[in-house]
Design an enzyme around this catalytic site. Sequence first.
Site, short mmCIF file in Angstrom:
data_model
loop_
_atom_site.label_atom_id
_atom_site.label_comp_id
_atom_site.label_asym_id
_atom_site.label_seq_id
_atom_site.Cartn_x
_atom_site.Cartn_y
_atom_site.Cartn_z
N ASP A 33 0.83 -1.20 0.00
CA ASP A 33 0.00 0.00 0.00
C ASP A 33 0.87 1.25 0.00
OD1 ASP A 33 -2.64 1.20 0.21
OD2 ASP A 33 -2.04 1.80 2.23
N GLU A 82 1.03 -0.48 -5.12
CA GLU A 82 -0.18 0.36 -5.16
C GLU A 82 0.28 1.74 -5.62
OE1 GLU A 82 -2.20 3.39 -4.48
OE2 GLU A 82 -1.73 3.03 -2.38
N ASP A 128 -11.33 1.45 -1.55
CA ASP A 128 -11.49 2.88 -1.33
C ASP A 128 -12.50 3.53 -2.29
OD1 ASP A 128 -9.79 3.25 0.84
OD2 ASP A 128 -8.02 3.51 -0.43
#
Length: 481
Positions: free
Chosen positions: A271, A318, A372
């Site tokens: 991430d 990511e 998200d």
Amino acid sequence: MMDRRESGLLCHVTSLPSPFGIGDLGPAAYDFVDFLAAAKQGWWQVLPVGPFTAGDISPYRPASAFAGNPLLISPELLAAEGWLDASDLDSLAAHSLPTGRVDFDAVLRTRPAVIERACRRFLAHGDRAALDAFCERNSGWLDAYVRWRAREHADRSDAEQLERCMQYLFDAQWARLRAYAHSKGVRIFGDVPFYVDEMSADVAGHPELFKLDDAGRPRAVSGVPPDAFSETGQLWGNPVYDWEEHARDGHAWWVARIARTLERFDLVRLDHFRAIAAHWEVPAGSETAMTGAWVTGPGRALLDAFAAAGQIESLVAEDLGTITEDVHELMRGYDLPGMKVLLFAFDSHTGGNLYAPHHHVPNGVVYTGTHDNNTARGWFEDDATPETRAHLTRYLGRECSPADVGEALVRMALASVCRLSILPVQDVLGLDGRARMNHPARANGNWTWRLEAGALTPQLAQQLGDMTEAYGRTGASRYRW
């Protein structure tokens, strides 16, 4: 790792059905693997599985970068092994927790006592040799973690034993589930939060690795600048790393963290990858992230450490948000796959939009949306402007309705040249915005969505399997270019 065309579903463990208020590693997880196999899916992607910090249930603010979340331990499997009685399960079920969402407050009031009861029975009658072997094998992080967890208990020795047992039981249940998934041809795709929480075992145990003041409080915290999600940026508030200190021992803490993560997962999304090049650092005490500035990250030194440990081939970057050329250079230098999110593909003219499928590359992971984002249907109904819908219509050559936009984007993701396609289970089901998992920059009401029991039918598995086969994603089609 990504040498063939495959696909999978994104569904966090907490989102699975169960009679006890939260998804866990029990029967519903095995049922989900069976559905994946029947639908010809090769991957199950989950969100981070670390323990929550007190007062914060976000999986991206873990209380430990190494430990597992005891709330995910299955009471049903504990009962099957004799560590709980039927009456224990009945007492949990009697609370009548909601099935369509997670009531975290209620779960935190009811579940820990039952897991503790199972641990006490295991400590009295279980395989202590197996527990001791687990503790010795994981002593590098476990000893500090249990001391931190037990710091406020009157009987610290007893509390430490319980915490060790919880981690052992989590690890054992996870290992069995992963082995079962492998037996069905399904691999597990995990997620590593870039930061940890200020009130975490990692900050307490290794304060030198973070930018803290003399009182142990953060001098600077994490966030991102203003973007499409927030006009004032996102103030995450995690303490930021002291990269000079990490470099002193060759980034050993990070290498150990990824090694531990790869004991659970076959592929890992790192991430906020862009922070390896530079991160948005906000002075402590700021009310918004607007006062932050870009600060250089570890760059190649960290990735070289991953490569030397044989970890780099299991990582996915990511690379969403504000991505600069130095981030692209890092990804190219290590041949790291990035992410393509279709919900971003139609906000502007698709001819130059790099999220549009004709710009995709084989070494990538394509999503309809992520945790998200809104669901595909929710995006179409609530977020997409008339111009965005017009771009989508032009690209597809037909108009979509709320009822069929999810399938249209699912097909688009499966048809992409990206080797791996990941579909949020909400989009496979065509669910609207009420099924959204997270609203970035919104503090409350996130992470609660759950899959209804019986929603994943044999008919749906057949339909998804047919699409997967039609687009050559059953794993048999290897790339030759």
